[in-house]
Enzyme design. Structure first.
Site, short mmCIF file in Angstrom:
data_model
loop_
_atom_site.label_atom_id
_atom_site.label_comp_id
_atom_site.label_asym_id
_atom_site.label_seq_id
_atom_site.Cartn_x
_atom_site.Cartn_y
_atom_site.Cartn_z
N HIS A 187 -10.44 7.45 8.62
CA HIS A 187 -10.95 6.71 7.46
C HIS A 187 -12.45 7.00 7.28
O HIS A 187 -13.30 6.37 7.89
CB HIS A 187 -10.72 5.21 7.67
CG HIS A 187 -10.86 4.39 6.42
ND1 HIS A 187 -11.50 4.83 5.29
CD2 HIS A 187 -10.41 3.14 6.11
CE1 HIS A 187 -11.45 3.88 4.36
NE2 HIS A 187 -10.80 2.86 4.83
N HIS A 190 -15.00 4.60 1.55
CA HIS A 190 -15.16 3.19 1.16
C HIS A 190 -16.25 2.39 1.86
O HIS A 190 -16.14 1.18 1.99
CB HIS A 190 -13.82 2.45 1.34
CG HIS A 190 -12.77 2.95 0.39
ND1 HIS A 190 -11.44 2.72 0.56
CD2 HIS A 190 -12.86 3.68 -0.74
CE1 HIS A 190 -10.74 3.27 -0.41
NE2 HIS A 190 -11.59 3.87 -1.23
N TYR A 192 -17.27 2.35 5.01
CA TYR A 192 -17.12 1.98 6.42
C TYR A 192 -17.93 2.95 7.30
O TYR A 192 -18.65 3.80 6.78
CB TYR A 192 -15.63 1.89 6.78
CG TYR A 192 -14.96 0.79 5.97
CD1 TYR A 192 -15.37 -0.54 6.12
CD2 TYR A 192 -13.98 1.07 5.01
CE1 TYR A 192 -14.82 -1.55 5.35
CE2 TYR A 192 -13.42 0.06 4.24
CZ TYR A 192 -13.83 -1.25 4.41
OH TYR A 192 -13.30 -2.25 3.65
#
Ligand code: FMN
Length: 376
Positions: A187, A190, A192
């Protein structure tokens, strides 16, 4: 159930429903389940109700990307999101993954560290969250458009601490394979932790992990390299959102950032690069925009997945115009467990309900969206 014609997807001009080979994985269609946090993993442990949820969204030869799954204690930022750092969590994933495999699905786990998108209450002994920076984050509205979340100012990681976080990602990837997943999606989107390092609005470091574009991407690429060495490149994907600025994580030159990452990733032979469309300026609404992912698509040699605001027509177009190999669907798949079948039949779609995106009920807003079989 509506009667199927005996024509192939090519003959019916449904590019989304044509087969595709992603490395060693033979996909029967191109409609991918996007990663969707649902906050129903009580105490960070995946629950039996997720078996039905993922099973409902599985098709023979379909690719599913699991919800963001936390790699370590410091990686938590939301209540009841699943983890993959303890034995108990790994064991709890097994029956979920087994059921997806029993129905012929291909299942990747999205592995995640939130960085500064956290709060003391999620950290062991009330420590400050960690990030590339100590710049605090203002309260944010979530993608259901309803909840407001508050954050504790982060502690800046020292240079010496960074290899430990890279190692946590590596161990999480190994755990995902032990749980039975076919691969992991890192990931990197977004706002993070990985995105915090990449974006110049957040990263204010002066060591080898800050400053130049190459330095800001170093952390992401070290994680890719460590995971590729651990589980093999054919089992690794990454999600990026260079154009988004969620969680105050924007970049002054997103085109250059996206291109640099697409080109650098080629070195590791990973399975796919999954990129959020520039039109998703906000997490949950698309807006007009002139930027495009085509340069990244052209630069990256593996499978290219796009996401963000796609419907059936738009998805067919992006495949036919060769701007992507696969299309990930978030909210439409959340509300339509049999989305690929509905696309095949051009059937009407259920509407999603934002109010139950993140509620903790094991059924309502989770496994109670009807498929065509149950409605007809
Ligand atoms: C309820 C909800 C949860 C989400 N959780 C995640 C997540 O865990 N990881 C992630 O990368 N994106 C997450 N997203 C973003 C989606 O994967 C997707 O990129 C976004 O919804 C836009 O695609 P769509 O227009 O098809 O919904 C989430 C979105 C929603 C609506």
């Amino acid at each position: 159930m509506p009667k199927k014609e005996n024509k192939t997807a090519e003959e019916k001009h449904i590019p989304l429903m044509t087969p595709y080979k992603m490395g060693n994985f033979q996909l029967s269609h191109r409609v991918v389940l996007a990663p969707l946090t649902r906050q129903r993993s009580y105490g960070n442990v995946p629950q039996p109700h997720a078996i039905l949820y993922y099973s409902q969204r599985t098709t023979q030869g379909g690719l599913l990307i699991g919800e963001a799954t936390v790699i370590s204690e410091t990686g938590r930022g939301y209540k009841d999101t699943p983890g993959i750092w303890t034995k108990e969590q790994v064991e709890a994933w097994k029956p979920i993954v087994n059921e997806v495999h029993a129905k012929g699905g291909i299942f990747f786990s999205q592995i995640w560290h939130v960085g500064r998108v956290s709060n003391k209450e999620f950290q062991t002994s009330g420590q400050d969250p960690i990030s590339c920076t100590d710049k605090p984050l203002a309260p944010q509205i979530r993608s259901n458009g309803l909840d407001v979340i508050h954050f504790t100012p982060p502690r800046r990681l020292t240079t010496n601490e960074i290899p430990q976080i890279v190692n946590d990602f590596r161990i999480a990837a190994r755990n995902a394979i032990e749980a039975g997943f076919d691969g992991v999606e890192i990931h990197g989107a977004h706002g993070y932790l990985i995105d915090q390092f990449m974006k110049d609005q957040v990263n204010d470091r002066t060591d080898q992990y800050g400053g130049s574009l190459g330095n800001r991407c170093r952390f992401a690429l070290e994680i890719v390299e460590a995971i590729v060495n651990e589980i093999g490149g054919d089992r690794v994907g990454i999600r990026l959102s260079p154009f988004a600025s969620y969680m105050e994580s924007g970049d002054t030159n997103p085109s250059a950032l996206g291109l640099y990452m697409a080109e650098s990733l080629n070195k590791y032979g990973i399975a796919y690069c999954h990129v959020v469309e520039p039109r998703m300026k906000q997490a949950w609404e698309k807006s007009e925009c002139s930027e495009s992912l085509v340069p990244m698509r052209k630069a990256f040699k593996g499978t290219f997945i796009v996401a963000g605001g796609y419907d059936r027509e738009d998805g067919n177009n992006v495949v036919v115009e060769d701007r992507a190999d696969l299309v990930a669907y978030g909210r439409l798949f959340l509300a339509n467990p049999d989305l690929p079948n509905r696309f095949e039949l051009n059937a009407p779609l259920n509407k999603y309900n934002r109010e139950t995106f993140y509620t903790s009920d094991p059924i309502v807003g989770y496994t109670d969206y009807p498929s065509l079989e149950t409605t007809s």
